[in-house]
Motif scaffolding. Sequence first.
Motif, mmCIF file in Angstrom:
data_model
loop_
_atom_site.group_PDB
_atom_site.id
_atom_site.type_symbol
_atom_site.label_atom_id
_atom_site.label_comp_id
_atom_site.label_asym_id
_atom_site.label_seq_id
_atom_site.Cartn_x
_atom_site.Cartn_y
_atom_site.Cartn_z
ATOM 1 N N PHE A 143 -1.829 4.644 12.764
ATOM 2 C CA PHE A 143 -2.388 3.571 11.942
ATOM 3 C C PHE A 143 -1.683 2.239 12.191
ATOM 4 N N GLY A 144 -0.432 2.303 12.575
ATOM 5 C CA GLY A 144 0.358 1.086 12.708
ATOM 6 C C GLY A 144 0.752 0.591 11.329
ATOM 7 N N PRO A 145 1.905 -0.053 11.222
ATOM 8 C CA PRO A 145 2.365 -0.533 9.916
ATOM 9 C C PRO A 145 1.389 -1.491 9.229
ATOM 10 N N LYS A 146 0.540 -2.159 9.992
ATOM 11 C CA LYS A 146 -0.420 -3.105 9.396
ATOM 12 C C LYS A 146 -1.474 -2.404 8.558
ATOM 13 N N ARG A 147 -1.646 -1.086 8.753
ATOM 14 C CA ARG A 147 -2.666 -0.345 7.996
ATOM 15 C C ARG A 147 -2.060 0.802 7.192
ATOM 16 N N VAL A 148 -0.762 0.718 6.908
ATOM 17 C CA VAL A 148 -0.091 1.728 6.087
ATOM 18 C C VAL A 148 0.527 1.029 4.893
ATOM 19 N N MET A 149 0.338 1.605 3.715
ATOM 20 C CA MET A 149 0.938 1.061 2.497
ATOM 21 C C MET A 149 1.654 2.170 1.737
ATOM 22 N N TRP A 150 2.865 1.861 1.328
ATOM 23 C CA TRP A 150 3.658 2.835 0.585
ATOM 24 C C TRP A 150 3.092 3.019 -0.811
ATOM 25 N N GLY A 151 3.184 4.250 -1.302
ATOM 26 C CA GLY A 151 2.812 4.557 -2.674
ATOM 27 C C GLY A 151 3.871 5.435 -3.305
ATOM 28 N N LEU A 158 11.146 1.052 12.128
ATOM 29 C CA LEU A 158 10.033 0.175 12.465
ATOM 30 C C LEU A 158 10.430 -1.293 12.513
ATOM 31 N N GLY A 159 11.543 -1.638 11.862
ATOM 32 C CA GLY A 159 11.987 -3.028 11.810
ATOM 33 C C GLY A 159 11.565 -3.702 10.512
ATOM 34 N N ALA A 160 12.205 -4.810 10.217
ATOM 35 C CA ALA A 160 12.029 -5.499 8.937
ATOM 36 C C ALA A 160 10.596 -5.977 8.708
ATOM 37 N N ALA A 161 9.960 -6.546 9.715
ATOM 38 C CA ALA A 161 8.596 -7.060 9.535
ATOM 39 C C ALA A 161 7.627 -5.929 9.207
ATOM 40 N N ALA A 162 7.769 -4.807 9.897
ATOM 41 C CA ALA A 162 6.898 -3.657 9.638
ATOM 42 C C ALA A 162 7.179 -3.070 8.259
ATOM 43 N N GLU A 163 8.443 -3.012 7.879
ATOM 44 C CA GLU A 163 8.776 -2.519 6.538
ATOM 45 C C GLU A 163 8.142 -3.394 5.465
ATOM 46 N N ASP A 164 8.182 -4.703 5.678
ATOM 47 C CA ASP A 164 7.555 -5.616 4.717
ATOM 48 C C ASP A 164 6.065 -5.331 4.581
ATOM 49 N N ARG A 165 5.413 -5.010 5.692
ATOM 50 C CA ARG A 165 3.990 -4.659 5.647
ATOM 51 C C ARG A 165 3.783 -3.389 4.835
ATOM 52 N N VAL A 166 4.536 -2.354 5.158
ATOM 53 C CA VAL A 166 4.362 -1.057 4.498
ATOM 54 C C VAL A 166 4.661 -1.152 3.010
ATOM 55 N N PHE A 167 5.686 -1.916 2.639
ATOM 56 C CA PHE A 167 6.104 -1.981 1.238
ATOM 57 C C PHE A 167 5.520 -3.176 0.488
ATOM 58 N N GLY A 168 4.424 -3.719 0.969
ATOM 59 C CA GLY A 168 3.789 -4.792 0.214
ATOM 60 C C GLY A 168 2.658 -5.485 0.936
ATOM 61 N N GLY A 169 2.895 -5.919 2.154
ATOM 62 C CA GLY A 169 1.912 -6.725 2.865
ATOM 63 C C GLY A 169 0.585 -6.041 3.103
ATOM 64 N N SER A 170 0.619 -4.764 3.489
ATOM 65 C CA SER A 170 -0.630 -4.041 3.746
ATOM 66 C C SER A 170 -1.457 -3.896 2.467
ATOM 67 N N ALA A 171 -0.802 -3.565 1.369
ATOM 68 C CA ALA A 171 -1.514 -3.433 0.098
ATOM 69 C C ALA A 171 -2.063 -4.783 -0.345
ATOM 70 N N ALA A 172 -1.274 -5.834 -0.215
ATOM 71 C CA ALA A 172 -1.740 -7.165 -0.612
ATOM 72 C C ALA A 172 -2.980 -7.560 0.195
ATOM 73 N N GLU A 173 -2.964 -7.267 1.489
ATOM 74 C CA GLU A 173 -4.116 -7.585 2.321
ATOM 75 C C GLU A 173 -5.321 -6.735 1.934
ATOM 76 N N PHE A 174 -5.128 -5.421 1.844
ATOM 77 C CA PHE A 174 -6.248 -4.534 1.569
ATOM 78 C C PHE A 174 -6.892 -4.852 0.220
ATOM 79 N N TYR A 175 -6.070 -5.028 -0.809
ATOM 80 C CA TYR A 175 -6.584 -5.257 -2.157
ATOM 81 C C TYR A 175 -6.868 -6.723 -2.430
ATOM 82 N N ARG A 176 -6.699 -7.561 -1.391
ATOM 83 C CA ARG A 176 -7.010 -8.989 -1.485
ATOM 84 C C ARG A 176 -6.261 -9.664 -2.628
ATOM 85 N N LEU A 177 -4.968 -9.369 -2.679
ATOM 86 C CA LEU A 177 -4.116 -9.974 -3.691
ATOM 87 C C LEU A 177 -3.627 -11.322 -3.202
#
Length: 141
Positions: free
Chosen positions: A86-94, A120-139
């Motif tokens: 999926f890549g970190p851009k399409r994974v969100m932690w829950g 995965l590195g800091a940028a990818a971690e930021d995606r998984v722990f917030g960025g991906s969800a913010a994008e998907f849910y249009r926050l």
Amino acid sequence: GFPRHLKNFLTILTRYPEMRTVVDHCMKPQIRDHSPERFAHWAKGMALIATETGAFCKFSGLVTEAGPDWSIEDLKPYAEHVFEVFGPKRVMWGSDWPVCRLRAEYDRWHSTARELTAPLGAAAEDRVFGGSAAEFYRLAS
């Protein structure tokens, strides 16, 4: 869903490609079984969903699908596969709280997830722990 539903999910998601979807709990792989055959079935199905659809994946549910004496090493191949396909851009932690408490308290699952994402590195971690969800849910950011 469960791994036995992977084919059905793929059918629906490819039939309706505009549908915004999150595969919850990494599709609940049966980690506790330590079965190479079950891992292969799950991994193939998840790879097909990742490559043939635009679905995101919720990085949750792994500890509840592991045995009571689970370790990070039990979860690692599943986490690595999800991040790879999926890549970190399409994974969100829950958190999967409170259900995660069947196998671990929130802080143990959170620290384990952080350890699994660290390579995965800091940028990818930021995606998984917030960025991906913010994008998907249009926050709003």
